[in-house]
Scaffold this active site. Structure first.
Site, mmCIF file in Angstrom:
data_model
loop_
_atom_site.group_PDB
_atom_site.id
_atom_site.type_symbol
_atom_site.label_atom_id
_atom_site.label_comp_id
_atom_site.label_asym_id
_atom_site.label_seq_id
_atom_site.Cartn_x
_atom_site.Cartn_y
_atom_site.Cartn_z
ATOM 1 C CG ASP A 31 -5.355 -3.642 3.256
ATOM 2 O OD1 ASP A 31 -6.539 -3.650 3.636
ATOM 3 O OD2 ASP A 31 -4.713 -2.603 3.025
ATOM 4 C CD GLU A 91 -7.471 6.190 2.490
ATOM 5 O OE1 GLU A 91 -7.587 4.962 2.652
ATOM 6 O OE2 GLU A 91 -6.476 6.733 1.958
ATOM 7 C CE LYS A 147 -7.725 -1.597 5.422
ATOM 8 N NZ LYS A 147 -7.742 -1.178 4.016
ATOM 9 C CD GLU A 184 -8.976 -0.346 -0.927
ATOM 10 O OE1 GLU A 184 -9.292 0.090 -2.048
ATOM 11 O OE2 GLU A 184 -7.845 -0.185 -0.436
ATOM 12 C CG ASP A 239 -3.595 -2.185 -0.270
ATOM 13 O OD1 ASP A 239 -3.654 -1.163 0.442
ATOM 14 O OD2 ASP A 239 -4.465 -2.461 -1.130
ATOM 15 C CB SER A 240 -0.274 1.771 2.568
ATOM 16 O OG SER A 240 -0.216 1.119 3.826
HETATM 17 O O1 KIV Z 1 -3.267 0.133 3.198
HETATM 18 C C1 KIV Z 1 -3.431 0.897 4.162
HETATM 19 O O2 KIV Z 1 -2.495 1.302 4.858
HETATM 20 C C2 KIV Z 1 -4.791 1.329 4.465
HETATM 21 C C3 KIV Z 1 -4.948 2.469 5.418
HETATM 22 C C4 KIV Z 1 -4.635 3.736 4.737
HETATM 23 C C5 KIV Z 1 -6.284 2.475 6.046
HETATM 24 O O3 KIV Z 1 -5.717 0.796 3.934
#
Ligand code: KIV
Length: 272
Positions: free
Chosen positions: A82, A182, A112, A114, A43-44
């Site tokens: 994500d 992280e 993924k 969090e 989600d970056s």
């Molecule tokens: O969203 C993302 O790119 C991430 C990484 C920083 C691990 O979660």
């Protein structure tokens, strides 16, 4: 084709796992051709592609859209997608449905999420229960920046060090097959990695995790912000700007298009 056993074996054989983010067809193709072990549609993308100041505004539709594009470029490389903010926070039915959409509609191989508190462990168990591999993410978890008070290194006090360590063990018990760490002290990254059977992937978590992940735009020099944990391997920002400026100058000077760029050029006509 990688699968969740591949990464477990890599940990056992002490082979470092390399994960790189990619959010579209060309980036996923580059990452796959370069030989990364897995791709993260993180989600970056909200920050480096959509221009948001954080990841909170990213939607499930955004992640599905970008995962589909990445899947087309990734060949058979393993893709983790994500789960965005609020896609696994409300109830277990919507959590399972949202995770399944990332696989069925997006083409991801795993999802993924969090955090490591009890409600997240329930989410991990629920998603695992419908045969979807889960990656967990601890330490500096960007979807929680409002409650963390900003992008700060986590696990720096005795209490939070012990809490993150305990959550890592609970996440393994809940059935995650991989853990992203992280923004934590190197000692904590090392201790978690040694205590867990599942592999750890670090980003700002020191040198001793089982693998490393970086954001595509950060490592290629395309991002505006450069955190301490990033190593920049290229300066694409500068290269792209120079190339675009050359095109602009060529058009303005009349040297583009040249005769070789033209269909049925008029003989003996110079550039206008
Ligand atoms: O969203 C993302 O790119 C991430 C990484 C920083 C691990 O979660």
């Amino acid at each position: 084709m990688q699968n969740i056993q591949t990464y477990l074996r890599m940990k056992q054989e002490r082979k470092k796992i390399v994960m790189i983010t990619a959010y579209d067809y060309p980036a996923a193709k580059f990452v796959q051709e370069a030989g990364a072990d897995m791709i993260l549609v993180g989600d970056s993308l909200g920050m480096v592609v959509l221009g948001y100041t954080d990841t909170i505004k990213v939607t499930l539709a955004d992640i599905i859209h970008h995962t589909r594009a990445a899947r087309r470029g990734a060949g058979d490389t393993f893709i983790v997608a994500d789960m965005p903010y609020l896609s696994y926070h409300l109830d277990l039915i919507s959590t399972k449905r949202n995770a399944a959409r990332l696989l069925v509609e997006g083409g991801a191989n795993a999802v993924k999420l969090e955090g490591g508190k009890e409600s997240r462990l329930e989410a991990i168990r629920a998603i695992r229960d419908i045969e979807i591999p889960v990656v967990a993410h601890l330490g500096l978890t960007p979807q929680s920046i409002n409650s963390l008070g900003g992008y700060r290194v986590q696990g720096t006090t005795d209490r939070s060090y012990r809490e993150i360590l305990a959550q890592a063990l609970a996440i393994q018990d809940a059935g995650a097959f991989l853990l992203v760490l992280e923004g934590i002290p190197e000692k904590l990254g090392k201790e978690i990695t040694e205590k867990l059977d599942i592999p750890t992937i670090g980003i700002g978590a020191g040198r001793f995790t089982d693998g490393q992940v970086l954001v595509y735009h950060d490592l290629l020099g395309l991002a505006d912000i450069r955190p301490k944990f990033v190593k920049v391997y290229g300066n694409l920002h500068e290269r792209i700007t120079e190339n675009l400026q050359s095109f602009i100058m060529d058009v303005r000077s009349g040297s583009f298009p040249a005769q070789e760029n033209v269909y049925y050029p008029i003989e003996n006509e110079g550039n206008k």
